[in-house]
Design an enzyme around this catalytic site. Structure first.
Site, PDB file in Angstrom:
ATOM      1  N   TYR A 118      -5.621  -7.344  31.176  1.00 51.11           N
ATOM      2  CA  TYR A 118      -5.394  -6.217  30.279  1.00 51.11           C
ATOM      3  C   TYR A 118      -6.496  -4.973  30.533  1.00 51.11           C
ATOM      4  O   TYR A 118      -7.859  -5.277  30.702  1.00 51.11           O
ATOM      5  CB  TYR A 118      -5.972  -6.972  28.710  1.00 51.11           C
ATOM      6  CG  TYR A 118      -4.910  -7.849  28.289  1.00 51.11           C
ATOM      7  CD1 TYR A 118      -3.732  -7.921  28.894  1.00 51.11           C
ATOM      8  CD2 TYR A 118      -5.306  -8.672  26.975  1.00 51.11           C
ATOM      9  CE1 TYR A 118      -3.013  -8.819  28.345  1.00 51.11           C
ATOM     10  CE2 TYR A 118      -4.484  -9.580  26.556  1.00 51.11           C
ATOM     11  CZ  TYR A 118      -3.224  -9.769  27.198  1.00 51.11           C
ATOM     12  OH  TYR A 118      -2.203 -10.570  26.586  1.00 51.11           O
ATOM     13  N   TRP A 127      -4.638  -6.982  23.856  1.00 50.02           N
ATOM     14  CA  TRP A 127      -3.875  -6.443  24.751  1.00 50.02           C
ATOM     15  C   TRP A 127      -3.249  -5.144  24.330  1.00 50.02           C
ATOM     16  O   TRP A 127      -3.167  -4.654  23.231  1.00 50.02           O
ATOM     17  CB  TRP A 127      -2.495  -7.283  24.674  1.00 50.02           C
ATOM     18  CG  TRP A 127      -1.139  -6.559  25.363  1.00 50.02           C
ATOM     19  CD1 TRP A 127      -1.389  -6.171  26.832  1.00 50.02           C
ATOM     20  CD2 TRP A 127       0.015  -6.457  25.239  1.00 50.02           C
ATOM     21  NE1 TRP A 127      -0.131  -5.833  27.369  1.00 50.02           N
ATOM     22  CE2 TRP A 127       0.572  -5.818  26.120  1.00 50.02           C
ATOM     23  CE3 TRP A 127       0.821  -6.686  23.816  1.00 50.02           C
ATOM     24  CZ2 TRP A 127       2.061  -5.273  26.256  1.00 50.02           C
ATOM     25  CZ3 TRP A 127       2.077  -6.277  23.636  1.00 50.02           C
ATOM     26  CH2 TRP A 127       2.771  -5.941  25.154  1.00 50.02           C
ATOM     27  N   ASN A 129      -3.903  -7.111   7.598  1.00 52.60           N
ATOM     28  CA  ASN A 129      -2.721  -8.160   8.269  1.00 52.60           C
ATOM     29  C   ASN A 129      -3.531  -9.712   7.817  1.00 52.60           C
ATOM     30  O   ASN A 129      -2.855 -10.742   7.805  1.00 52.60           O
ATOM     31  CB  ASN A 129      -2.823  -7.979   9.806  1.00 52.60           C
ATOM     32  CG  ASN A 129      -1.693  -6.766   9.811  1.00 52.60           C
ATOM     33  OD1 ASN A 129      -1.022  -6.492   9.084  1.00 52.60           O
ATOM     34  ND2 ASN A 129      -1.809  -6.344  11.129  1.00 52.60           N
TER      35      ASN A 129
END
Length: 336
Positions: A54, A21, A295
């Site tokens: 998107y 996104w 992450n």
């Protein structure tokens, strides 16, 4: 990378999911987008989330191209239907049978695959009978174009009604995709208990609160250049509700906790979301491959009850918990 079951199904997904996104087809160039996807694969991510809306379908095409040549059976590809695409005619949005059937075909073509693992209703459609929507999803599953069905930002009653209809029609509703983070906990009171009862998992978007929980936005200072808060294509409007001075001050109180655990603040934020047993995976986005590698380290991190309590104390009353806010995410009329 750790893996979790998606709802009450036999499908396992990587607990860190890569989502595109805002980024693919808009915020970052296609070459960088492909590098990010390859970095996700190298880091052990097998689950990829996108949507037809998107970048007005371009993000699906970019993801499909980036995954070209990968073993399809080793991937879990998610996409969504509801928001307007194309010329935005009267039937170019919503969850009517017509729009669902046309949209799944378009998504498969752009993604370069015969099926998606998860097809999600991107919002609740108040103008289409739920029975029509769920019958269309049942037919999509029976045709082999989607293996499982999920929803996104539906409230607890809507999830329960859809689950019951899916069961009657012979397929599984396995997931809900809500916004969820340390700062945004509106699903905890009603949606999580209902979902846990029904065997529905959460696939959480914005676990780092659009980057606010990374700690890069400092109280009393202008946002860094080229950050999401300054990029009109990267969600600068959306992030504003999380940019209050009181929020930024509270977020900085998390830094000593992250340092003590030898985590970045973003890793701490993602790990926090994954402590919820009803969460199957947390979606991360990236504009650079390095962000993905960082992450992914949140996978498998266990936060003690003491740490969870200290996080609550640090954030105090800036946390948004009102369960009624989920209902605001679905327009009462189709947006086309």
């Amino acid at each position: 990378m750790k893996f979790r079951f998606l709802g009450n199904s036999g499908l396992k997904v990587s607990e860190i999911c890569y989502g595109n996104w805002i980024t693919h087809g808009s915020q970052v160039e296609n070459e960088i987008a492909e590098r990010c996807v390859h970095a996700a694969l190298e880091a052990g991510i097998t689950s990829f989330d996108t949507a037809d809306v998107y970048a007005n379908t371009v993000a699906e095409s970019v993801l499909g191209q980036a995954l070209k040549g990968q073993r399809r059976e080793s991937l879990e590809i998610f996409t969504k239907v509801y928001w307007p695409t194309g010329p935005k005619g009267p039937n170019d949005c919503g969850l009517s049978r017509k729009h669902i059937m046309e949209s799944i075909n378009g998504s498969l073509r752009r993604l370069g695959t015969d099926y998606v693992d998860l097809y999600q209703a991107h919002r609740y459609d108040h103008e289409t009978p739920l029975e029509e929507t769920m019958q269309a999803f049942a037919d999509v599953v029976r045709s082999g174009k989607a293996l499982y069905i999920g929803v996104s930002e539906w409230d607890a009653n809507q999830i329960r009604s859809a689950h019951d209809l899916a069961k009657d029609l012979g397929f599984q509703l396995v997931s809900n995709q809500p916004q969820y983070s340390m700062l945004w906990r509106v699903i905890e009171e009603w949606i999580v208990p209902t979902s846990a009862e029904l065997g529905v998992s959460q696939i959480c978007w914005s676990p780092v609160a659009q980057g606010v929980l990374s700690g890069k936005y400092l109280p009393g200072e202008a946002p860094p250049k080229n950050s999401r808060a300054t990029d009109e294509k990267g969600g600068s409007t959306f992030i504003q509700r999380l940019m209050g001075e009181d929020v930024l001050v509270a977020v900085q109180r998390l830094r000593p906790i992250a340092d003590e655990l030898e985590l970045t603040m973003a890793q701490l934020a993602v790990a926090w979301v994954l402590q919820n047993p009803n969460v199957a995976c947390a979606i991360i986005g990236a504009s650079r491959p390095r962000q993905i590698r960082e992450n992914v380290a949140a996978s498998g991190v266990v936060l003690s009850p003491e740490i969870m309590s200290r996080i609550d104390d640090a954030l105090g009353d800036v946390v948004v918990r009102n369960p009624m806010l989920t209902a605001e995410n679905s327009p009462k009329e189709r947006p086309c």
